[in-house]
Design a protein around this motif. Structure first.
Motif, PDB file in Angstrom:
ATOM      1  N   LEU A  20      -4.251  -4.203   7.776  1.00 48.47           N
ATOM      2  CA  LEU A  20      -4.265  -3.696   9.142  1.00 48.47           C
ATOM      3  C   LEU A  20      -5.656  -3.189   9.474  1.00 48.47           C
ATOM      4  CD1 LEU A  20      -0.913  -1.687   9.051  1.00 48.47           C
ATOM      5  CD2 LEU A  20      -1.273  -3.987   9.941  1.00 48.47           C
ATOM      6  N   PHE A  21      -5.993  -3.288  10.759  1.00 45.32           N
ATOM      7  CA  PHE A  21      -7.316  -2.883  11.212  1.00 45.32           C
ATOM      8  C   PHE A  21      -7.191  -1.999  12.446  1.00 45.32           C
ATOM      9  CE2 PHE A  21      -9.749  -5.644   8.457  1.00 45.32           C
ATOM     10  CZ  PHE A  21      -8.854  -6.664   8.170  1.00 45.32           C
ATOM     11  N   LYS A  22      -8.148  -1.079  12.586  1.00 42.22           N
ATOM     12  CA  LYS A  22      -8.185  -0.202  13.735  1.00 42.22           C
ATOM     13  C   LYS A  22      -8.888  -0.890  14.902  1.00 42.22           C
ATOM     14  CE  LYS A  22     -10.102   3.246  11.487  1.00 42.22           C
ATOM     15  NZ  LYS A  22     -10.604   4.605  11.183  1.00 42.22           N
ATOM     16  N   GLU A  23      -8.948  -0.180  16.034  1.00 38.46           N
ATOM     17  CA  GLU A  23      -9.539  -0.775  17.223  1.00 38.46           C
ATOM     18  C   GLU A  23     -11.012  -1.104  17.036  1.00 38.46           C
ATOM     19  OE1 GLU A  23      -7.772   1.874  17.076  1.00 38.46           O
ATOM     20  OE2 GLU A  23      -6.036   1.676  18.412  1.00 38.46           O
ATOM     21  N   ASP A  24     -11.707  -0.329  16.222  1.00 33.44           N
ATOM     22  CA  ASP A  24     -13.134  -0.572  16.021  1.00 33.44           C
ATOM     23  C   ASP A  24     -13.413  -1.645  14.975  1.00 33.44           C
ATOM     24  OD1 ASP A  24     -12.282   0.769  13.799  1.00 33.44           O
ATOM     25  OD2 ASP A  24     -13.721   2.420  13.927  1.00 33.44           O
ATOM     26  N   GLY A  25     -12.360  -2.247  14.418  1.00 32.77           N
ATOM     27  CA  GLY A  25     -12.529  -3.311  13.445  1.00 32.77           C
ATOM     28  C   GLY A  25     -12.511  -2.868  12.004  1.00 32.77           C
ATOM     29  N   SER A  26     -12.543  -1.567  11.745  1.00 26.13           N
ATOM     30  CA  SER A  26     -12.495  -1.082  10.366  1.00 26.13           C
ATOM     31  C   SER A  26     -11.070  -1.171   9.820  1.00 26.13           C
ATOM     32  CB  SER A  26     -12.993   0.370  10.295  1.00 26.13           C
ATOM     33  OG  SER A  26     -12.198   1.209  11.114  1.00 26.13           O
ATOM     34  N   GLU A  27     -10.974  -1.295   8.513  1.00 27.55           N
ATOM     35  CA  GLU A  27      -9.666  -1.482   7.889  1.00 27.55           C
ATOM     36  C   GLU A  27      -8.888  -0.172   7.831  1.00 27.55           C
ATOM     37  OE1 GLU A  27      -7.744  -3.623   3.906  1.00 27.55           O
ATOM     38  OE2 GLU A  27      -9.913  -3.383   4.144  1.00 27.55           O
ATOM     39  N   TRP A  28      -7.570  -0.256   8.043  1.00 23.70           N
ATOM     40  CA  TRP A  28      -6.706   0.920   7.978  1.00 23.70           C
ATOM     41  C   TRP A  28      -6.563   1.359   6.538  1.00 23.70           C
ATOM     42  CZ3 TRP A  28      -4.956   3.993  11.730  1.00 23.70           C
ATOM     43  CH2 TRP A  28      -3.949   4.900  11.412  1.00 23.70           C
ATOM     44  N   ARG A  29      -6.914   2.620   6.266  1.00 23.39           N
ATOM     45  CA  ARG A  29      -7.000   3.065   4.880  1.00 23.39           C
ATOM     46  C   ARG A  29      -5.791   3.851   4.406  1.00 23.39           C
ATOM     47  NH1 ARG A  29     -11.303   7.913   4.487  1.00 23.39           N
ATOM     48  NH2 ARG A  29     -12.790   6.267   4.952  1.00 23.39           N
ATOM     49  N   TRP A  30      -4.851   4.227   5.296  1.00 24.18           N
ATOM     50  CA  TRP A  30      -3.793   5.162   4.919  1.00 24.18           C
ATOM     51  C   TRP A  30      -2.501   4.425   4.606  1.00 24.18           C
ATOM     52  CZ3 TRP A  30      -6.666   9.131   4.320  1.00 24.18           C
ATOM     53  CH2 TRP A  30      -7.721   9.391   5.200  1.00 24.18           C
ATOM     54  N   SER A  31      -1.930   4.737   3.457  1.00 29.46           N
ATOM     55  CA  SER A  31      -0.620   4.183   3.095  1.00 29.46           C
ATOM     56  C   SER A  31       0.504   5.176   3.365  1.00 29.46           C
ATOM     57  CB  SER A  31      -0.606   3.790   1.608  1.00 29.46           C
ATOM     58  OG  SER A  31      -0.890   4.923   0.795  1.00 29.46           O
ATOM     59  N   CYS A  32       0.152   6.473   3.569  1.00 27.37           N
ATOM     60  CA  CYS A  32       1.182   7.479   3.837  1.00 27.37           C
ATOM     61  C   CYS A  32       1.705   7.395   5.264  1.00 27.37           C
ATOM     62  CB  CYS A  32       0.652   8.882   3.553  1.00 27.37           C
ATOM     63  SG  CYS A  32      -0.881   9.280   4.410  1.00 27.37           S
ATOM     64  N   PHE A  33       0.975   6.792   6.169  1.00 22.09           N
ATOM     65  CA  PHE A  33       1.464   6.536   7.525  1.00 22.09           C
ATOM     66  C   PHE A  33       0.745   5.307   8.059  1.00 22.09           C
ATOM     67  CE2 PHE A  33      -2.321   9.012   8.113  1.00 22.09           C
ATOM     68  CZ  PHE A  33      -2.871   8.605   9.320  1.00 22.09           C
ATOM     69  N   ARG A  34       1.380   4.638   8.998  1.00 27.48           N
ATOM     70  CA  ARG A  34       0.861   3.389   9.537  1.00 27.48           C
ATOM     71  C   ARG A  34       0.412   3.600  10.982  1.00 27.48           C
ATOM     72  NH1 ARG A  34      -0.501   1.019   5.385  1.00 27.48           N
ATOM     73  NH2 ARG A  34      -0.184  -1.110   6.086  1.00 27.48           N
ATOM     74  N   PRO A  35      -0.296   2.662  11.584  1.00 31.51           N
ATOM     75  CA  PRO A  35      -0.793   2.870  12.956  1.00 31.51           C
ATOM     76  C   PRO A  35       0.295   3.156  13.974  1.00 31.51           C
ATOM     77  CG  PRO A  35      -1.923   1.015  11.932  1.00 31.51           C
ATOM     78  CD  PRO A  35      -0.838   1.426  10.988  1.00 31.51           C
ATOM     79  N   TRP A  36       1.487   2.587  13.795  1.00 28.87           N
ATOM     80  CA  TRP A  36       2.557   2.821  14.768  1.00 28.87           C
ATOM     81  C   TRP A  36       3.201   4.199  14.596  1.00 28.87           C
ATOM     82  CZ3 TRP A  36       2.231  -1.460  11.548  1.00 28.87           C
ATOM     83  CH2 TRP A  36       2.910  -1.361  10.335  1.00 28.87           C
ATOM     84  N   ASP A  37       2.834   4.948  13.555  1.00 30.34           N
ATOM     85  CA  ASP A  37       3.325   6.319  13.379  1.00 30.34           C
ATOM     86  C   ASP A  37       2.416   7.355  14.028  1.00 30.34           C
ATOM     87  OD1 ASP A  37       5.457   5.402  11.798  1.00 30.34           O
ATOM     88  OD2 ASP A  37       4.203   5.406   9.993  1.00 30.34           O
ATOM     89  N   THR A  38       1.259   6.946  14.514  1.00 27.38           N
ATOM     90  CA  THR A  38       0.321   7.882  15.101  1.00 27.38           C
ATOM     91  C   THR A  38       0.734   8.215  16.535  1.00 27.38           C
ATOM     92  OG1 THR A  38      -1.114   6.114  15.915  1.00 27.38           O
ATOM     93  CG2 THR A  38      -1.511   6.921  13.687  1.00 27.38           C
ATOM     94  N   TYR A  39       0.161   9.276  17.061  1.00 37.40           N
ATOM     95  CA  TYR A  39       0.468   9.695  18.431  1.00 37.40           C
ATOM     96  C   TYR A  39      -0.586  10.673  18.905  1.00 37.40           C
ATOM     97  CZ  TYR A  39       2.121  14.156  16.585  1.00 37.40           C
ATOM     98  OH  TYR A  39       2.188  15.380  15.966  1.00 37.40           O
ATOM     99  N   MET A  40      -0.561  10.982  20.186  1.00 41.52           N
ATOM    100  CA  MET A  40      -1.443  11.980  20.778  1.00 41.52           C
ATOM    101  C   MET A  40      -0.609  13.217  21.102  1.00 41.52           C
ATOM    102  SD  MET A  40      -3.838   9.597  23.268  1.00 41.52           S
ATOM    103  CE  MET A  40      -4.941  10.964  23.617  1.00 41.52           C
TER     104      MET A  40
END
Length: 332
Positions: free
Chosen positions: A109-129
Motif C-alpha cells: 500500500l502507498f500513501k498519497e505522496d507515493g511513499s509506502e505504507w509502513r504500519w501493520s497495526c492499522f491500515r489506511p482505511w482505519d485512519t480518520y480526522m
C-alpha cells in the motif's frame, strides 16, 4: 578446467529440472487416471501394486514442494514477489515474520505522496480526522446512588496519580492510555459472549467498544514514541493494569451501567489531564517536538504537525469516549 566444470554443472542442473518436471507431469497423469478406490488399493493394497505405490509416493515431495512455492507467491504479481524476495534478502529477520493473520503477504500500500505504507497495526482505511470542535466541558452530574459512587471513586483514584506523576504529563498520558484501553475490550468481550448466549444482536455495541479499545491503544503507541518510560513506571503499569482489569471485569458482570459510568468519569478526568498538558506545552515547560509519524498517519495530521496537535486530537477522542460511555450507561 574450472569453466568446463561450471558448464557441466549447469547442464546437469537443467537436465535434472527437465527430469523433475516430466516426472511430476507423469505422476499427475497417473493419479488423475486412477479412481479413489484404485488409488487406495495401489497405496495400501497387494504387493503387485507396490512398484506403482512407490512411484506415486516418491513424487509426493515434488507435489508438496510445488504447492509451497505456489502458496508463497500468493498476494501479488511477479514483480511484487520479486521485490519481496529482494527485501527479504536485504532484511533476513523480516522474512521470518508473518505479515498477516492469513499467513499470506498483503499487497503493498502507498500513501498519497507515493511513499509506502509502513504500519501493520492499522491500515489506511482505519485512519480518520478527529473532530476537535467537540464540547470539552460537558459533564454528567451524578444523581442516583451508583453514579455518585462512580464519580467519587474516580476522584479518589486521581489523587495517587497526581502525587506520583505530578507535572510529567507525557508519562501520565502513557499510564492513562494503558488503563483506558482496558474497559472497551472487557465490555466488548462480555457483550459478545452475552450476544452468543442469548442468540440476539448486540445493537452495535460490541463493535463500538472494541473500536474504542483500539483507539485508546493507538494513543499509547503514539505516546510511546514521545516518552520512554522508566523501569519502575513499566512495573507500575503492569500492576495497575492487572488490578484494574480484574476489578472492571467483576464490576461489569455485576452492573454494566455502573461500569460504563465509571469510564465516563474517567474520560472526563482524561480531558482535564490533556488540557493541563496543553497548558504546559503553551507555557514552554514541555518541548513542542514534531509529531510522531504514526500520529500523522493515524489522524491524517499535516506534515508539520507537532506534539500539541497530537494532544489536541487525543483529547477530542477522549471527549467522544466520554459521551459514548455515559450514553451506554443508560442504554445497556
Amino acid at each position: 578446467m574450472m569453466p568446463s566444470r561450471v558448464g557441466g554443472s549447469m547442464i546437469l542442473v537443467r537436465q535434472l529440472g527437465l527430469r523433475m518436471s516430466s516426472t511430476y507431469s507423469s505422476s499427475v497423469a497417473v493419479v488423475r487416471a486412477v479412481s479413489g478406490a484404485q488409488f487406495n488399493d495401489m497405496l495400501f493394497g497387494s504387493r503387485s501394486s507396490s512398484a506403482a505405490s512407490a512411484t506415486i509416493v516418491r513424487f509426493l515431495p515434488v507435489r508438496m514442494a510445488s504447492t509451497s512455492a505456489a502458496t508463497a507467491s500468493v498476494g501479488g504479481n511477479d514483480d511484487e514477489s520479486s521485490e519481496g524476495k529482494a527485501s527479504a534478502a536485504a532484511n533476513p529477520s523480516d522474512s521470518n515474520q508473518m505479515t498477516s493473520y492469513w499467513g499470506v503477504a498483503p499487497r503493498r500500500l502507498f500513501k498519497e505522496d507515493g511513499s509506502e505504507w509502513r504500519w501493520s497495526c492499522f491500515r489506511p482505511w482505519d485512519t480518520y480526522m478527529s473532530d476537535t470542535t467537540i464540547d470539552l466541558k460537558k459533564h454528567h452530574a451524578p444523581t442516583v446512588f451508583l453514579d455518585k459512587i462512580a464519580y467519587w471513586m474516580v476522584k479518589l483514584l486521581r489523587v495517587p496519580t497526581d502525587i506520583f506523576f505530578q507535572r510529567r504529563y507525557g508519562c501520565r498520558a502513557m499510564m492513562l492510555e494503558t488503563v483506558a484501553a482496558v474497559p472497551g475490550m472487557v465490555g466488548g468481550m462480555l457483550l459478545h459472549l452475552r450476544s452468543l448466549r442469548r442468540f440476539e444482536h448486540s445493537g452495535g455495541w460490541v463493535r463500538a467498544l472494541l473500536e474504542e479499545a483500539e483507539n485508546e491503544r493507538m494513543h499509547l503507541m503514539t505516546f510511546m514514541e514521545v516518552t520512554q518510560p522508566r523501569w519502575y513506571e513499566r512495573a507500575l503499569v503492569i500492576t495497575v493494569q492487572g488490578i484494574f482489569f480484574n476489578a472492571y471485569f467483576v464490576g461489569y458482570l455485576l452492573s454494566p451501567k455502573f461500569a460504563h459510568r465509571v469510564v465516563g468519569y474517567l474520560e472526563e478526568e482524561a480531558i482535564h489531564s490533556y488540557t493541563e498538558f496543553l497548558k504546559e506545552l503553551d507555557n514552554g515547560n514541555i518541548e513542542n517536538v514534531p509529531a510522531p509519524m504514526i500520529a500523522k498517519d493515524y489522524w491524517r495530521l499535516p506534515p508539520d504537525a507537532t506534539l500539541r496537535d497530537v494532544v489536541m486530537v487525543v483529547r477530542a477522542d477522549e471527549a467522544h469516549h466520554r459521551d459514548v460511555n455515559h450514553f451506554a450507561s443508560v442504554c445497556i
